[in-house]
Design an enzyme around this catalytic site. Structure first.
Site, mmCIF file in Angstrom:
data_model
loop_
_atom_site.group_PDB
_atom_site.id
_atom_site.type_symbol
_atom_site.label_atom_id
_atom_site.label_comp_id
_atom_site.label_asym_id
_atom_site.label_seq_id
_atom_site.Cartn_x
_atom_site.Cartn_y
_atom_site.Cartn_z
ATOM 1 N N GLY A 253 -19.175 20.229 30.740
ATOM 2 C CA GLY A 253 -20.207 20.371 31.752
ATOM 3 C C GLY A 253 -20.905 21.718 31.706
ATOM 4 O O GLY A 253 -22.134 21.793 31.644
ATOM 5 N N ALA A 254 -20.124 22.792 31.743
ATOM 6 C CA ALA A 254 -20.698 24.129 31.767
ATOM 7 C C ALA A 254 -19.586 25.152 31.543
ATOM 8 O O ALA A 254 -18.411 24.800 31.573
ATOM 9 C CB ALA A 254 -21.371 24.403 33.110
ATOM 10 N N MET A 255 -19.998 26.405 31.343
ATOM 11 C CA MET A 255 -19.028 27.448 31.018
ATOM 12 C C MET A 255 -19.363 28.750 31.734
ATOM 13 O O MET A 255 -20.514 29.194 31.735
ATOM 14 C CB MET A 255 -19.020 27.639 29.484
ATOM 15 C CG MET A 255 -18.047 28.692 29.010
ATOM 16 S SD MET A 255 -16.323 28.243 29.416
ATOM 17 C CE MET A 255 -15.647 29.860 29.694
ATOM 18 N N GLU A 256 -18.329 29.362 32.299
ATOM 19 C CA GLU A 256 -18.489 30.488 33.223
ATOM 20 C C GLU A 256 -18.541 31.862 32.562
ATOM 21 O O GLU A 256 -18.183 32.857 33.204
ATOM 22 C CB GLU A 256 -17.329 30.455 34.229
ATOM 23 C CG GLU A 256 -15.930 30.819 33.652
ATOM 24 C CD GLU A 256 -15.064 29.631 33.241
ATOM 25 O OE1 GLU A 256 -15.630 28.561 32.938
ATOM 26 O OE2 GLU A 256 -13.833 29.783 33.206
ATOM 27 N N ASN A 257 -18.995 31.984 31.309
ATOM 28 C CA ASN A 257 -19.085 33.278 30.636
ATOM 29 C C ASN A 257 -19.613 34.355 31.584
ATOM 30 O O ASN A 257 -20.576 34.128 32.305
ATOM 31 C CB ASN A 257 -20.021 33.181 29.442
ATOM 32 C CG ASN A 257 -19.796 31.924 28.649
ATOM 33 O OD1 ASN A 257 -18.720 31.696 28.142
ATOM 34 N ND2 ASN A 257 -20.818 31.078 28.580
ATOM 35 N N GLU A 290 -19.185 27.202 38.406
ATOM 36 C CA GLU A 290 -19.244 28.277 37.398
ATOM 37 C C GLU A 290 -19.458 29.625 38.073
ATOM 38 O O GLU A 290 -18.866 30.625 37.677
ATOM 39 C CB GLU A 290 -20.340 28.003 36.365
ATOM 40 C CG GLU A 290 -20.279 26.629 35.689
ATOM 41 C CD GLU A 290 -18.928 26.249 35.135
ATOM 42 O OE1 GLU A 290 -18.129 27.145 34.771
ATOM 43 O OE2 GLU A 290 -18.624 25.034 35.082
ATOM 44 N N HIS A 293 -16.271 30.963 39.536
ATOM 45 C CA HIS A 293 -15.348 31.497 38.529
ATOM 46 C C HIS A 293 -15.476 33.013 38.372
ATOM 47 O O HIS A 293 -14.561 33.658 37.875
ATOM 48 C CB HIS A 293 -15.625 30.844 37.166
ATOM 49 C CG HIS A 293 -14.801 29.631 36.857
ATOM 50 N ND1 HIS A 293 -13.435 29.569 37.066
ATOM 51 C CD2 HIS A 293 -15.144 28.438 36.300
ATOM 52 C CE1 HIS A 293 -12.983 28.380 36.662
ATOM 53 N NE2 HIS A 293 -14.002 27.671 36.200
ATOM 54 N N GLU A 312 -8.750 26.977 37.268
ATOM 55 C CA GLU A 312 -9.502 25.720 37.410
ATOM 56 C C GLU A 312 -9.187 24.987 38.712
ATOM 57 O O GLU A 312 -10.097 24.524 39.402
ATOM 58 C CB GLU A 312 -9.290 24.811 36.200
ATOM 59 C CG GLU A 312 -9.839 25.394 34.879
ATOM 60 C CD GLU A 312 -11.328 25.726 34.914
ATOM 61 O OE1 GLU A 312 -12.017 25.318 35.869
ATOM 62 O OE2 GLU A 312 -11.808 26.409 33.986
#
Ligand code: TRP
Ligand code: ZN
Length: 847
Positions: A253-257, A290, A293, A312
């Protein structure tokens, strides 16, 4: 089969955790971007922390040079062995300089640095950074970063604050998995947010030119998320800029970089014409997830991947709280419970069951599961119920204060709550180690003056786990009298022993409302009378319990129809009709109350009841129940549908979305009677994608043979809408046609297996969205899935492994189907060069 040394255990174990002997405190990266030969120069500031050699991770790297403190490494100073680089002897403090080349253009695994539509982007969680350069690729190594990107492209992004064109500095120490880089021809929608600390933050959403008209809702969601985290958790953002980038080719879905979230474009882009209410709700939820996070995951990260639920489970819990606040608690909670039951209960009941904190894994990507995420969130919710809202707030505040900047563990987390509340959480901790969905049996006794509830708990066996200790199960309950008036408001009883009982002296036998708000992720064994359930459905003050009473009635009817051919009775149909037409209840709630238990849900329940499920029969029986409801509602149908119209132009707000949900549900029922007449009119009149998709689904179900071509002609140019077109045709195909439809769609010129959204839109839709079609007795559905997983595996093992989970219920079915599935699982397991990802999954599913 993987090429492994026979007998060698490839799994990683929690008990083997050891800190690194040499750590990295600062990372300096220089990228010269090129599709086939990107050069990555890394300068790692290293410090000794204990005895032992430094072992770095690297995968698919072309190593050009290695040096320590400016001196090239001699051949005997290191060992390059497959995916590791071992430095035999190093000083106590030193600078490690490496240069490698990589080929982002040919990286179709979408892990590490890759290209999507001409744009460079990265995905490093969980272990993708090692595909960029040599590094200690593990979450307990936290470093500050300086990044310089050299490329002839207009937009060059990385984490932290921009300190020059293509130069970025991230002052917050972070693990490798939060690193990100994006470069390409992108355009931004920009806004700003002033934090409660008075810091001005620039907000940008970066998309491909042409998509900038579809970013408004994501931006609005971001600003509301930032405000919510300040208001509810006291957490403010900590950099001068927050960037979001939309990417078409993305595994999840998405990434919290840190400071540079990267999203699957389907969870950013929305317009009324192209996105449904469900898309809007997902965008809001995932943007929030995200963003949240940044504190639960980034500022405080995980010591190792066994602690994944630490970030998570907590972050899902937080995004669920946010969505409840933004959209209404009742409907949000019911939706979350439905999703938990559909995905996590199913996982927990099969060969892939594992604890919220697993003790071993082969490939960590296989553990981004519903158990870690959704059950992990339920555990946080139970903790909050167990220690109370104030205790929860105090524990969370201590966690942020004590562990900011740490790579933490579940033990660290729980200790904060024990210290802040004085409670002993040792038994509660079993929720992290014991897999399986607990069963709670409820029995009522009435002797004319005392009402007694007998409770008993049991945790079923799961792979590798038997004879479990009793858990702490918070049971929220209330009592109603026979007229439906509440005589005891909600209180929480924590069931801690195997058996327990509660007694109340009362003038008359009450109606029990138990597991209010779904206070624990358990399966209740409670044979409550129809009369009591009807009272709850009509009067319960707890909306979840009210919905659940209706669901229990419906499930009971369907189960009796399936096992005893029992007809659908008037009392039930009247109750359904009463609720559907009750205009004092919210339309969204009524839409949920009209939804019957899914085919999957019924198959699982039959299996638990000792009956082998027949997918075709389940499909047919659900349809006849829907028809019975449709006929019962028929006289009221036009008034009901008219009452669902929304005023003014499309607004994605929860209230209007609820009306559209009810309207869509009613149209589905109507179509069973009129063969598609109303749906055809609704399709023509639709001015938004929610209404259009609802009508499209009805017309596919009604076997309208022109509608798919008409839809395609209108939307051919739009990749996200075309994903819906592919999926709908598979999901709404008649069971006997579903495999043929999927076979036809994978030959469509716009089918592209290397794009995960498109692959899931067809292959995933058959495996998860059309149960009777997938379980076609010929085995064609199984063969179709296995063939496509094997084709995808060498290209994108993460997504192939994820979709293989569709086979995890195979033990429920008849001997013929089991034999067919086993053949496919064995065929996959026996394939030469299978990825570690898919190999682990099929290995766990086989006996
Ligand atoms: N951490 C991400 C989240 O929960 C999910 C994630 C894990 C992910 N691995 C990934 C996303 C790989 C994309 C690709 O939001
Ligand atoms: Zn997450």
């Amino acid at each position: 089969m993987r090429d492994a040394t026979p007998g060698q255990d490839q799994s990683v174990h929690l008990k083997d955790y050891a800190p690194v002997p040499v750590t990295v405190t600062h990372v300096d990266l220089h990228f010269r971007l090129d599709p086939l030969a990107t050069r990555v120069q890394a300068r790692l500031t290293c410090e000794r922390r204990g005895p032992g050699a430094m072992v770095l991770n690297g995968e698919d790297l072309e190593t050009v040079s290695l040096a320590i403190d400016g001196t090239p490494l001699g051949a005997d100073a290191y060992t390059l062995d497959g995916d590791t680089l071992t430095l035999h002897e190093t000083p106590d403090a030193f600078l490690l300089e490496t240069e490698v080349t990589i080929a982002p253009e040919t990286n179709k695994a979408l892990s590490g640095l890759y290209m999507s539509n001409g744009m460079y982007c990265t995905q490093c969680e969980a272990e993708g950074f090692r595909r960029i350069t040599w590094m200690l690729d593990r979450p307990d190594v936290m470093a500050t970063y300086d990044v310089e990107i050299d490329a002839d492209l207009p937009v060059l992004l990385s984490n932290g604050d921009e300190v020059g064109q293509g130069r970025w500095h991230d002052p917050w120490p972070k693990p490798t998995y939060l690193f990100a880089l994006v470069a390409g021809n992108l355009v931004a929608t920009s806004d700003s947010f002033t934090t409660m600390e008075g810091r001005e933050v620039a907000l940008n959403i970066w998309v491909r030119p042409g998509d900038e008209g579809r970013t408004a809702y994501a931006m609005d969601s971001l600003k509301r998320s930032m405000a919510w985290d300040e208001r509810v958790y006291g957490r403010a953002y900590d950099l001068s800029v927050f960037n979001i980038v939309a990417v078409d080719d993305f595994n999840m879905g998405a990434m919290e970089n840190k400071g540079l979230n990267i999203f699957n474009s389907r969870y950013v882009l929305a317009s009324p014409e192209t996105a449904t209410d469900a898309d809007y709700a997902n965008i809001e939820r995932i943007v929030a997830h995200e963003y949240f996070h940044n504190w639960t995951g980034n500022r405080i990260t995980c010591r190792d991947w066994f602690q994944l639920c630490l970030k998570e489970g907590l972050t899902v819990f937080r995004d669920q709280q946010f969505s409840q606040d933004e959209r209404g608690a009742a409907v949000q909670r019911i939706g979350d419970v439905m999703a938990l039951r559909a995905r996590q209960f199913r996982e927990d009941a099969g060969p892939l069951a594992h604890p919220v904190r697993p003790e071993s894994f082969v490939e960590i990507n296989n553990f981004y599961t519903s158990t870690i995420y959704e059950k992990g969130a339920e555990v946080i919710g139970m903790l909050r119920t167990f220690v109370g809202a104030e205790g929860y707030d105090a524990g969370v505040a201590l966690y942020f204060q004590r562990h900011d900047g740490d790579a933490a563990t579940i033990e660290d987390w729980l200790r904060c709550f024990e210290e802040a509340t004085g409670r002993d959480l040792s038994q509660f901790k079993l929720w992290y180690s014991q897999a399986g969905t607990p069963r709670v049996k409820v029995e009522e006794h009435w002797d004319g003056s005392t009402y007694r509830i007998e409770l008993a708990q049991h945790v079923p066996d799961t792979p590798g786990q038997t004879d479990r200790a009793p858990m702490v199960i918070p049971l929220a309950f209330g009592l109603l009298d026979a007229s439906g008036a509440e005589i005891r408001a909600t209180e929480v009883h924590a069931l801690t022993k195997v058996t327990d009982s509660l007694s109340f002296d009362l003038p008359a036998r009450p109606v029990l409302s138990i597991l209010r708000g779904f206070s624990a992720p358990v399966i209740l064994g409670f044979e409550q009378s129809d009369a009591d359930r009807l009272t709850l459905l009509a009067h319960d003050t707890d909306p979840f319990a009210r919905w659940e009473a209706g669901r229990a009635l419906a499930k009971d009817r369907l189960m009796r129809a399936l096992t005893q051919d029992a007809p659908f009775d008037d009392a039930w149909l009247d109750a359904v009709a009463t609720l559907a037409t009750d205009d004092t209840a919210a339309p969204a709630f009524r839409a949920l109350a009209l939804a019957l238990p899914s085919e999957e849900d019924l198959a699982g329940s039959l299996h638990v009841a000792g009956v082998v499920p027949d997918p075709d029969r389940i499909y047919a029986m659900r349809r006849s129940a829907q028809l019975a409801i449709a006929e019962r509602l028929s006289p009221a149908m036009s008034d009901l549908r008219a009452a669902c119209t929304t005023p003014g132009p499309y607004d994605p707000c929860a209230e209007d979305a609820g009306k559209r949900a009810l309207s869509g549900r009613l149209l589905g029922l109507r179509t069973l009677i009129d063969g598609g007449e109303a749906a055809r009119a609704a399709y023509a009149a639709a001015d938004n994608m929610t209404d259009r998709m609802a009508a499209f689904a009805c017309l596919l179900e009604a076997n309208d043979d022109e509608i798919a071509a008409a839809f395609e002609a209108d939307w051919k140019h739009d990749r996200l809408v075309m994903d819906k077109w592919f999926t709908a045709q598979v999901i709404h195909a008649a069971p006997r046609d579903a495999v043929a439809v999927a076979e036809r769609l994978v030959r469509h010129p716009d089918f592209d297996a290397s794009n995960p959204n498109r692959f899931r839109a067809v292959v995933g839709a058959l495996a998860a969205g059309n149960p009777a079609g997938f379980h076609n007795p010929s085995g064609a559905g199984y063969a179709f899935l296995a063939r496509h997983l094997l084709a995808l595996d060498p290209v994108n093992p993460q997504t192939a492994a994820r979709l293989s989970q569709a086979f995890d219920t195979w033990r429920r079915y008849d001997a013929d189907r089991q034999a067919l599935i086993e053949t496919e699982l064995k065929r996959m397991a026996g394939t030469e060069g299978l990825s570690r990802d898919l190999d682990e999954m099929v290995g766990r599913m086989l006996p």
